[in-house]
Every structure is written in structure tokens, then in C-alpha cells.
Design an enzyme around this catalytic site. Sequence first.
Site, PDB file in Angstrom:
ATOM      1  N   GLU A  17     -44.210  -2.742 -27.124  1.00 54.05           N
ATOM      2  CA  GLU A  17     -42.840  -2.855 -27.625  1.00 54.05           C
ATOM      3  C   GLU A  17     -42.689  -2.005 -28.875  1.00 54.05           C
ATOM      4  OE1 GLU A  17     -41.828  -7.339 -25.942  1.00 54.05           O
ATOM      5  OE2 GLU A  17     -42.176  -7.067 -28.077  1.00 54.05           O
ATOM      6  N   ARG A  57     -37.205  -2.357 -35.053  1.00 56.12           N
ATOM      7  CA  ARG A  57     -35.884  -2.876 -34.727  1.00 56.12           C
ATOM      8  C   ARG A  57     -34.811  -2.549 -35.764  1.00 56.12           C
ATOM      9  NH1 ARG A  57     -37.389  -8.882 -32.288  1.00 56.12           N
ATOM     10  NH2 ARG A  57     -38.167  -8.120 -30.277  1.00 56.12           N
ATOM     11  N   ARG A  71     -39.326  -8.051 -38.943  1.00 55.06           N
ATOM     12  CA  ARG A  71     -40.381  -8.565 -38.067  1.00 55.06           C
ATOM     13  C   ARG A  71     -40.753  -7.555 -36.993  1.00 55.06           C
ATOM     14  NH1 ARG A  71     -40.391 -11.038 -33.129  1.00 55.06           N
ATOM     15  NH2 ARG A  71     -38.147 -11.498 -33.122  1.00 55.06           N
ATOM     16  N   HIS A  79     -31.123  -7.859 -33.295  1.00 53.51           N
ATOM     17  CA  HIS A  79     -31.779  -7.262 -32.139  1.00 53.51           C
ATOM     18  C   HIS A  79     -30.912  -6.107 -31.652  1.00 53.51           C
ATOM     19  CE1 HIS A  79     -33.772  -6.680 -28.326  1.00 53.51           C
ATOM     20  NE2 HIS A  79     -34.729  -7.502 -28.722  1.00 53.51           N
ATOM     21  N   HIS A 125     -30.430 -11.915 -34.591  1.00 60.31           N
ATOM     22  CA  HIS A 125     -31.540 -12.325 -33.734  1.00 60.31           C
ATOM     23  C   HIS A 125     -32.582 -13.187 -34.435  1.00 60.31           C
ATOM     24  CE1 HIS A 125     -34.502 -12.175 -30.580  1.00 60.31           C
ATOM     25  NE2 HIS A 125     -35.364 -11.485 -31.305  1.00 60.31           N
TER      26      HIS A 125
END
Length: 532
Positions: A113, A284, A380, A238, A345
Site C-alpha cells: 500500500e 495518504r 498514519r 482517505h 478517515h
Amino acid sequence: MKTTSDFLVIGSGIAGLSYALKVADEGSVAIVTKRDISETATNLAQGGIAAVFSDEDSFDDHIRDTMVAGAQLPNEEIVRMVVEGGPQAIHDLIDWGVQFSRKEDNSYDLTREGGHSHRRILHAKDVTGREIERALVAAVRQHPNITLYENHIAIDLITEAKLAHRRILPNKCLGAYILDIDKKEVITFGARITILATGGAGKVYLYTCNPDVATGDGVAMAYRAGATVANMEFMQFHPTTLFHPLAKSFLISEAVRGEGAILKRRDGTAFMERYHELKDLAPRDIVARAIDNEMKIHGDDCVFLDITHKGSDYITERFPNIYETCLSYGIDMTRQPIPVVPAAHYLCGGIRVDQWGESDVQNLFAIGESSCTGLHGANRLASNSLLEGVVYGNLAAQRSLERLPSQTNSFPAIESWDCGTATNSDEEVVVAHNWDEIRRCMWNYVGIVRSSKRLVRALRRVQMIQEEITDYYWDFLITSDLIELRNIATVAELIIRCALEREESRGLHYTIDFPETDDIHWKRDTLLQKQF
């Protein structure tokens, strides 16, 4: 009504349930959850859980990826502790019955990811959280020492300071007041150890991929009880949630980009190479700001995520849930790009805790998204959240069990809930209106891109709404809607105040008034504690 237990766990996601299973052999456990036990952010998690499980990977690489994604604000000692605890966390989940996806040779099917330098994400197709929640719930239901209270919502923590009506240092948590939603009765839950595992606060914003339960309850209660909260300005948006008028912010997993999906404008032009060397696999915060910028520049309502080049068989096998959900809205992701937009998110800040998950209110622990452990810093890294939940569930359990023998004295006399002269409300519209106004205010003024002027305006409006809520709170009988409204108002204020304090741009906090990162003055946490 009063009840007591050795351990009171508020919340039923991966952190709370794993903690409960770790301590249940040594004492009585009460799990309080405000909806069905499985209505959690964990249950909605698609991508997976990050852990070093490959010979090509290393702890040092995972640590470095976490530090980079967090804009160098994470506590490196905490990062190392969590990362090195990853393999054991995975084995614990497997022992509890979690079945991760495997390849034909029976090895685990590791995916990648955004922000990760290696394939290190264990998953169960694209419903990893659902599989984890299923296994943990089954294990919890089978344990004789665990009592489950569904449809019960926490109102406030009970502390020695609250009982004495004065500031006491060190303060100690004694349990919580809990509303039985169905019976409309407030129960006094006494506990030797209290765990806040209440999840995030995405519902503070108008658009979120969080479940309805994500109203920041744990953070708000801990703050009101005198615990320190930290880094509340770092709300992660997100980058890719489904854009459709009938879809309720359905999340399109980061794993889709991890397996090769490309972000494009409406005309089909790929754009992420303009923003980061990792292109679509950038962290992100960078991807969310890039999408926000592209939408504003070109006047579009969304951008598009294209994975059609991977082929129909691969897509439907790897992402069955996402495929079926998109198809239900008339979008065939095997043949057309998915329209996506960012949405609130994950809260990277929260209740400040030590390396064992304990807050600065004694016997009050916070684990999972409601806590600020030092792992995430300013942003994060994808799939580190489920990892943190299991690792800290174990650490908090260790410290709780060490603490328990010293807490064997009889429970103190705790006052029952006093509703005073409060009456049933005939003004529910006030709750609904204030709820909507807070969320719109936060989306418009405290979103992906901020300014000092907008933040000041937001703080002024939220504080005015809080005055209305306070009057309403004391005049009318408690309801779950009122409790959640009170909590999102508190959390909104904490986010704004931390955002105003941080005079730089770092990770998820980007302000046009201070667009540069300032390590000299701001490579530190922002801290807030209620003054009594």
C-alpha cells in the site's frame, strides 16, 4: 443501577476485543459497546494489517516507512516497539481464528500500500477487518469471564476528582456512567481498570468513510476527566472514497492502488507524478492534497481511479467486495474507472498515553484510534492502525495485570447518576441542527487545506454551539444522540485549537498561512489538558 468488574472495556473493535481476551483469564471483564458489537471501524477495514513477514523486508524498513509517512514526528522508540511486535500480533490473531489470504504455495499473500517500501500487508481479500472482527467476536462470546453490553453508550468517566468535586493529583479512574439505550437507564459501572477503545472521530466531519459510531467519545470523555490529549490537528483524509449520490462514503481500499490502480483526471490524464516520486503510492496526506488540488484547479467534483488494465478475473478475485459494491451503483471497475473523492478517515491524535497505553489519569488506558501513542506522528502509514490495536491491546493488558493486585481493595462508594430536574425533550430538532452545523463547519473550515482565519471562525462558531449544548444537556434527559453531539462538539474544539497552535504545515495539517515545515519550533506534539 450499579455493576462492577475488574476490567471495563469501552469499545468493541480490534483493540478492545484483543485486550479483553488477554486479561479475561485473570478477572471479570465488561465490554460496553454503543451499537451491535461488530459495528466498528475494524469491521469496515478493507486493506489489511502491516507486519514484517517476508525475508525481503525488515523491521528497519518498516520503521523508516512509518517515520517518513508521519513527517518525522512519530516517536521512533514507540515505532520500533510496535513494528517489532508485529509478527507476534499476527500470530495472536491467527490463534484467535483469523484466516488471512494465502497463495497457492500456502504462504501468506502479502500486498503493498501507499508509503510502504515492501509487500507487508496481510489481508483477507478486501474484507480483512470483517474477518478479524468475526474471529475476535466469536472468541469473546465464548469466554465465561466476559460480559457483553450492547446498545450501551458511555456518558462520562468516574474519577476520584469528580467524586471529591475538586482537583486531585494524581487523579484515578474508577469506572464510567453508561446509558442503557433501550431501557433509557443510566448504569454506574465501577471498575479497577478502565479501557477506552472507542475508535475515531470521523463523524465530526460532513464527509467520512467512518461508521456512524465514530463520534470521538473516548477522547471527549478523557479530556473532560482531565487526561491530556495530543496532536488532534492530524485528521487523516482517505484519498479515495466512492463518489456517488447514493453511496454513503464507501471506502476504496488503498490496496487497489497498491495493486496498480492509477489516479486520473476526467480526461484520463494521470496526475500523481506531478506531486510525488512514488506517484499513486505516495503517503495518504500527499495523495489527498493532490486530489483536492486537482478538483479545485479543474472544477471537477471528483477524480477517477483506474485499475481496468489489470483484467477482469484478477480484479473480481482480489477485490470482490469493492467490485460488487461499485457494481451495485452501476460502476463496473473492470471496465471503467471509479469516481473517488477524499473523506475524513482516521484520527492520528487522541488521548496521550505511555508505552503501556496508560493515560495520565491513573488506571485509565486508551488503545486503538482513540489514543495517541506516538506511532503515527503527523500522518498514519497505511495498515499500521490494526497493527497498533493488537500490539497495544497486549501491552495494556500486561500493565493492567501487573496493576490489578494493588487494586484489590473494595470499590469506593460511587454516586449513582443524578438526573436532577431534567425532563424529556420536545426539541430534538436542536440536536439534529447543531450536529449538522458542526460537521459542515469542520468540513468547510478545518479540512484538507486550512487557514488561520478559517480556523478562528470555526472555533468561535463551535464554542457558541457548545453553549447551547451545555444548556440542553442539563435541562433534558440524556439520550444517545445528545451524548454523541456533546462529544463531537468537544472533539471539534480540540481539533481546531491544536490546528491553531501548530504554526507550520506538517503531514495532515496543511495551512496556507504557514506552508513550510518548521522542525526547529514544531517537531513536537501539541498538547491540551482541561483546566479545572
